[in-house]
Design a protein around this motif. Structure first.
Motif, short mmCIF file in Angstrom:
data_model
loop_
_atom_site.label_atom_id
_atom_site.label_comp_id
_atom_site.label_asym_id
_atom_site.label_seq_id
_atom_site.Cartn_x
_atom_site.Cartn_y
_atom_site.Cartn_z
N UNK A 60 0.82 -1.21 0.00
CA UNK A 60 0.00 0.00 0.00
C UNK A 60 0.86 1.26 0.00
N UNK A 61 1.84 1.32 0.89
CA UNK A 61 2.66 2.53 0.97
C UNK A 61 3.68 2.60 -0.16
N UNK A 62 4.03 1.46 -0.76
CA UNK A 62 4.98 1.47 -1.87
C UNK A 62 4.34 1.93 -3.17
N UNK A 109 -1.53 5.41 -3.91
CA UNK A 109 -1.63 6.42 -4.96
C UNK A 109 -2.24 5.86 -6.25
N UNK A 110 -2.25 4.52 -6.39
CA UNK A 110 -3.01 3.92 -7.49
C UNK A 110 -4.52 4.06 -7.22
N UNK A 111 -4.89 4.09 -5.94
CA UNK A 111 -6.30 4.18 -5.57
C UNK A 111 -6.75 5.61 -5.30
N UNK A 171 4.05 6.32 -1.07
CA UNK A 171 3.46 7.26 -0.11
C UNK A 171 4.25 7.13 1.18
N UNK A 172 5.52 7.49 1.10
CA UNK A 172 6.44 7.25 2.21
C UNK A 172 7.22 8.48 2.65
N UNK A 173 7.35 9.47 1.79
CA UNK A 173 8.24 10.59 2.12
C UNK A 173 7.59 11.51 3.15
N UNK A 174 8.43 12.11 3.96
CA UNK A 174 7.96 13.07 4.96
C UNK A 174 7.20 14.21 4.30
N UNK A 175 7.73 14.71 3.19
CA UNK A 175 7.10 15.82 2.49
C UNK A 175 5.68 15.47 2.06
N UNK A 205 -4.82 9.73 6.35
CA UNK A 205 -5.62 9.20 5.25
C UNK A 205 -5.01 7.92 4.68
N UNK A 206 -3.69 7.92 4.53
CA UNK A 206 -3.01 6.73 4.00
C UNK A 206 -3.26 5.53 4.90
N UNK A 207 -3.14 5.72 6.21
CA UNK A 207 -3.32 4.59 7.12
C UNK A 207 -4.78 4.16 7.18
N UNK A 208 -5.70 5.12 7.24
CA UNK A 208 -7.11 4.77 7.27
C UNK A 208 -7.50 3.92 6.06
#
Length: 457
Positions: free
Chosen positions: A72-74, A78-80, A95-99, A121-124
Motif C-alpha cells: 500500500x505505501x509502496x 496512490x493507485x487508488x 506514499x512514504x516521504x515526509x514531504x 488518510x493513507x493509514x485509514x
C-alpha cells in the motif's frame, strides 16, 4: 513574567489547517478498522474452521495484513487515491516521504481535502484494503496453497482492489458519474466476495470429508472475533466521511441498528425452520447486516437501517440455507432506493443525489448503482482469473492431498491446540480425521453438508 507555553497553538506540529478532533477521530476509526482484521478476523477465522486448519487460517489473515501495508505505501495508495492514469486507475507511486505525509490530506481527482495530514488518510485507507483482502481469504480457507496465497495478495491488491477504490472513491469514472459507495459495499464487500468466489473456483473444493463435516473448533473464540468485527465496524462506516461530523454519527448508529436487526431476523428464522437458535447463524446474520448497511450507512434514515437489517437477515439466509449461495449486491442496490436527499447532501458532491423512493429522478441513481455493481463484478472475475492462472504456471494453487488431509501440522509444522479442540484427532493408521466425541442430538445445519461455516462477505 508569564510562563512560556510548552507549544504554540499554531506550530509545525499543529498547522493552521489541522482540525485536532477530525484527526483524532480518523486515527481512532482507522485503529477500529485495523482491529477488525488484527485480531478480529484472525480470531474468527482460526475459530470457525476445523481444528486442523486453525493455524493456517489465522496465518493467511496475519500475512495479508502485513503484506498489504507494505504494498500500500509502496504503490497501492496512490493507485487508488492519486493522480489519474486511466479513468479507473491512478498513477502508482510511493506514499512514504515526509514531504508527502505531513501536508494536508487530499484526493487529487476529487474535491476532498480533510483537515488532517495525509499520513492519517493513507493509514485509514490501508485498513480498508487489508480487511478486503482478508475477507477474500474466507473463500479459500483450508485448501489454498499458502505459497500461492503469499503471491496472490500483492497481485490482487494492485490489479483488483485499487481499480475499484479509484473508480468509486478516488475520482475515477464511477465517482464522477455519481455512483454511490458510502463505505465499501462495492469496493470491499462485493469485490472480495466476487474475487473470493472466483479464486475458490480455480483452487477447487475442499476434501469430501471436510465438506461433509466442518465444525468450528472454538465457538467462544469465534464469538470474540465476531464481537471485535462488530465493534470495529463503527470505525469502518463512521470514518467514511473523513471528519468527526453529523454524518459520522448517523453512520455509526445505522451500522449497529442494521447488524442487530439482521442478527435477530436470522436467529428467528433458524428457530422457526430448525427448532433451535444457532450461534454460528447469529454471527452470520450479524455480518450480513454489517455488510449490507455499509454502502449507505450515512446516507439513509435510521428506519431504513432496520429495513436493511430485515432484508440482510432474510434474503442471505434463504440463499445460504436453501439455495446454498449468497448475494452481495443487496446493500448497494438498497442505497439506490433509500438514499435520503438531505443526508446525501451532507457529504456527496452532487446535492441532488437521492434514492428512487425520494422521487422519480432517484431511479437514475438505482440504475447507476446497478451499472457500478456490474463493472465491479466483471473486473474482479476477469482480473482474479488472470491472477490465479498466472500464479498456477509457477505455483500450484491448491494444497497437495497429503496436506489437505493432515492440515496445519503438514503445512506449518504447528498445531493450534495440543490437547483439545473440536473433538477430532488425526489417525495415521486410518488415514483420516475421526471424531473422538459423539452426540445423539440433531446436527447443526451449519456444521454438516453444503452449509459449511466459512464466512465471506
Amino acid at each position: 513574567m508569564a510562563a512560556t507555553p510548552a507549544y504554540s497553538l499554531v506550530s509545525p506540529a499543529v498547522p493552521d489547517w489541522l482540525n485536532k478532533g477530525d484527526n483524532a477521530w480518523q486515527m481512532t476509526a482507522a485503529t477500529l478498522v485495523g482491529i477488525q482484521s488484527m485480531p478480529g478476523l484472525v480470531i474468527l477465522y482460526a475459530s470457525i474452521v476445523k481444528k486442523k486448519w486453525a493455524v493456517n487460517s489465522a496465518f493467511m489473515a496475519l500475512y495479508a495484513f502485513a503484506a498489504v501495508l507494505i504494498c500500500w505505501v509502496l504503490v497501492g495508495f496512490r493507485m487508488a487515491f492519486g493522480d489519474e492514469l486511466l479513468p479507473f486507475w491512478g498513477k502508482g507511486a510511493p506514499a512514504l516521504s515526509q514531504k508527502y505525509l505531513v501536508h494536508q490530506a487530499k484526493v487529487p481527482e476529487t474535491n476532498i481535502r480533510p483537515w488532517y495530514p495525509m499520513a492519517s488518510l493513507v493509514y485509514f485507507q490501508f485498513t480498508f484494503a487489508a480487511i478486503t483482502t482478508i475477507l477474500l481469504a474466507g473463500s479459500v480457507l483450508g485448501r489454498m496453497n499458502i505459497k500461492a496465497w503469499m503471491v496472490f495478495v500483492p497481485l490482487w491488491l494492485v490489479f483488483c482492489y485499487t481499480v475499484g477504490a479509484f473508480s468509486l472513491w478516488g475520482g475515477g469514472f464511477l465517482y464522477h458519474w455519481g455512483a454511490i459507495d458510502y463505505s465499501g459495499g462495492y469496493v470491499i464487500h462485493l469485490s472480495s466476495g466476487i474475487s473470493g468466489s472466483t479464486a475458490a473456483y480455480w483452487v477447487g473444493p475442499r476434501l469430501k470429508s471436510d465438506r461433509e463435516r466442518f465444525p468450528p473448533n472454538n465457538v467462544l473464540l469465534m464469538l470474540a472475533g465476531a464481537g471485535l468485527l462488530w465493534m470495529g465496524w463503527s470505525g469502518f462506516n463512521g470514518g467514511a466521511p473523513y471528519a468527526a461530523n453529523v454524518d459520522a454519527s448517523i453512520a455509526v448508529i445505522n451500522t449497529n441498528i442494521s447488524a442487530a436487526t439482521s442478527l435477530l431476523v436470522w436467529t428467528s428464522l433458524d428457530v422457526v425452520f430448525f427448532g433451535k437458535p444457532s450461534v454460528i447463524g447469529a454471527v452470520q446474520g450479524m455480518m450480513t447486516g454489517l455488510a449490507c448497511i455499509t454502502p449507505g450507512a450515512g446516507l439513509v434514515q435510521s428506519w431504513a437501517a432496520i429495513v436493511y437489517g430485515i432484508l440482510a437477515g432474510s434474503i442471505p439466509w434463504v440463499s445460504m440455507m436453501v439455495l446454498h449461495k449468497k448475494s452481495r449486491l443487496l446493500g448497494g442496490l438498497l442505497t439506490g432506493l433509500l438514499a435520503e436527499p438531505d443526508l446525501c447532501a451532507l457529504i456527496l458532491k452532487n446535492p441532488n443525489t437521492r434514492g428512487a423512493f425520494y422521487g422519480s429522478k432517484g431511479w437514475v441513481q438505482f440504475l447507476k448503482q446497478l451499472a457500478a455493481a456490474t463493472f465491479v463484478i466483471g473486473w474482479n472475475i476477469v482480473s482474479t482469473t488472470i491472477i490465479c492462472l498466472g500464479i498456477k504456471i509457477f505455483i500450484p494453487l491448491r494444497m497437495p492431498d497429503d496436506q489437505l488431509v493432515i492440515g496445519d501440522d503438514a503445512v506449518h509444522g504447528e498445531e493450534a491446540y495440543a490437547l483439545w479442540g473440536d473433538g477430532e484427532k488425526y489417525d495415521p493408521t486410518k488415514h483420516g480425521w475421526h471424531a473422538s466425541l459423539h452426540s445423539d442430538t440433531a446436527p447443526s445445519p451449519y456444521i454438516n453438508g453444503a452449509r459449511g461455516v466459512t464466512i465471506n462477505l
